[in-house]
Design an enzyme around this catalytic site. Structure first.
Site, PDB file in Angstrom:
ATOM      1  N   HIS A  81     -81.999   9.115 -56.942  1.00 26.26           N
ATOM      2  CA  HIS A  81     -80.613   8.677 -56.730  1.00 26.26           C
ATOM      3  C   HIS A  81     -80.044   7.929 -57.935  1.00 26.26           C
ATOM      4  O   HIS A  81     -78.860   7.590 -57.945  1.00 26.26           O
ATOM      5  CB  HIS A  81     -80.475   7.872 -55.432  1.00 26.26           C
ATOM      6  CG  HIS A  81     -80.869   6.436 -55.507  1.00 26.26           C
ATOM      7  ND1 HIS A  81     -82.108   5.974 -55.142  1.00 26.26           N
ATOM      8  CD2 HIS A  81     -80.176   5.346 -55.909  1.00 26.26           C
ATOM      9  CE1 HIS A  81     -82.147   4.662 -55.310  1.00 26.26           C
ATOM     10  NE2 HIS A  81     -80.994   4.252 -55.765  1.00 26.26           N
ATOM     11  N   ASP A 126     -87.126  10.791 -53.275  1.00 25.63           N
ATOM     12  CA  ASP A 126     -86.308   9.997 -54.202  1.00 25.63           C
ATOM     13  C   ASP A 126     -87.087   9.665 -55.468  1.00 25.63           C
ATOM     14  O   ASP A 126     -87.447   8.514 -55.701  1.00 25.63           O
ATOM     15  CB  ASP A 126     -85.812   8.730 -53.485  1.00 25.63           C
ATOM     16  CG  ASP A 126     -84.677   8.050 -54.241  1.00 25.63           C
ATOM     17  OD1 ASP A 126     -84.187   8.636 -55.228  1.00 25.63           O
ATOM     18  OD2 ASP A 126     -84.291   6.933 -53.842  1.00 25.63           O
ATOM     19  N   GLN A 213     -80.110  -4.223 -55.232  1.00 22.89           N
ATOM     20  CA  GLN A 213     -79.332  -3.283 -56.033  1.00 22.89           C
ATOM     21  C   GLN A 213     -79.614  -3.480 -57.528  1.00 22.89           C
ATOM     22  O   GLN A 213     -79.569  -4.593 -58.037  1.00 22.89           O
ATOM     23  CB  GLN A 213     -77.842  -3.452 -55.731  1.00 22.89           C
ATOM     24  CG  GLN A 213     -77.348  -2.520 -54.618  1.00 22.89           C
ATOM     25  CD  GLN A 213     -78.100  -2.668 -53.324  1.00 22.89           C
ATOM     26  OE1 GLN A 213     -78.377  -3.782 -52.906  1.00 22.89           O
ATOM     27  NE2 GLN A 213     -78.453  -1.560 -52.686  1.00 22.89           N
TER      28      GLN A 213
END
Ligand code: ARG
Length: 269
Positions: A81, A126, A213
């Site tokens: 991603h 991923d 994040q």
């Protein structure tokens, strides 16, 4: 689910936060950071501390705002991603060899190619490889080829946010998180979880320690029986960061080891 992943990715690229993806109150999980034994003001990843220069020499910061690890001297293992697809790509810069991203000793190398996990569609799988224009003279991180060590305590590290909604970090941060088994992780995430592809970690009862994040693509690792670092996970996703009952979700490296090896061979590694 698809749009949730896209949201995470986009927010990562701008170094922002993916809170709006869930209707939970922002900040509710900004658990009190653990005290930093060094006494510095920095307490980070979420709930972590500063890594020492050279402690995790395989760590790489990628210019789109993700982490990665040196799989080979000229190949970085990161998250699917974090990249846009496969093919020639000279737009990514990898920074290595330093804990301080502003250190003048930082080694910066551009990408030449990207290989995103075949069949990646935002759920599971991923992982991605980035081929570098030249080798980086740092130790690589071995990947787990079976699930024997997919348990115990894991180390996480990255330059991502130090709390939900927090800023990207200048200094590499590290923390330790315990393994969370599939059943417990499924309780947290239901069918958002792809148990065969994903391994969870975090403090289920208290939260407080997690990746966040900007840590995406970075490794989760532990010592093997010979005392060598071994990569067992790739930072992938979670609901918020460090919330109680919401562990971090990582790509289960052992499930993809053969595919990663093959892909690296195709990249000339
Ligand atoms: N998807 C995030 C990124 O792109 C990583 C989020 C990890 N979240 C967590 N709670 N462990 O940087």
């Amino acid at each position: 689910m698809r749009s949730y992943r896209k949201y995470l990715k986009r927010s990562t690229a701008v170094g922002a936060i993916a809170l709006a993806a869930f209707s939970l109150q922002p900040g509710s999980a900004s658990a009190a950071p653990a005290p930093d034994p060094s006494g510095s003001v920095h307490t980070k990843v979420v709930g972590g501390t500063k890594a020492d220069q050279g402690e995790f020499p395989f760590m790489v910061r990628l210019s789109m705002g993700c982490g990665g690890a040196l799989y080979a001297k000229d190949i970085v293992l990161t998250a699917a991603h974090c990249v846009d697809g496969s093919g020639d790509n000279t737009s990514i810069t990898a920074t290595a060899g330093v804990v301080d991203l502003e250190d003048s000793a930082a080694v910066k190398v551009n990408s030449t190619k990207v290989l995103q996990a075949p069949g990646y569609n935002g759920k599971g799988k991923d992982w991605a490889l980035i081929k570098l224009a030249k080798p980086i003279d740092q130790p690589t991180l071995k990947i787990a080829e079976d699930d024997k060590l997919n348990n115990g305590d894991f180390t996480i590290a990255g330059w991502g946010a130090d709390k939900e909604g927090g800023d990207q970090q200048r200094y590499l941060l590290k923390a330790t998180v315990p393994f969370v088994d599939d059943a417990a992780c499924q309780k947290a995430y239901g069918d958002q979880l792809t148990p065969g592809d994903e391994i969870c970690a975090g403090k289920l009862d208290t939260g407080g320690i997690d990746t966040c994040q900007g840590d995406s693509g970075g490794p989760m690792f532990r010592k093997d029986d010979a005392g060598q670092w071994l990569q067992v996970g790739i930072v992938s996703w979670g609901e918020g960061c460090a919330r109680p009952g919401k562990p971090g979700v990582y790509s289960e490296v052992s499930a993809f080891a053969a595919n990663i090896k093959k892909a690296a061979g195709e990249l000339g590694g």
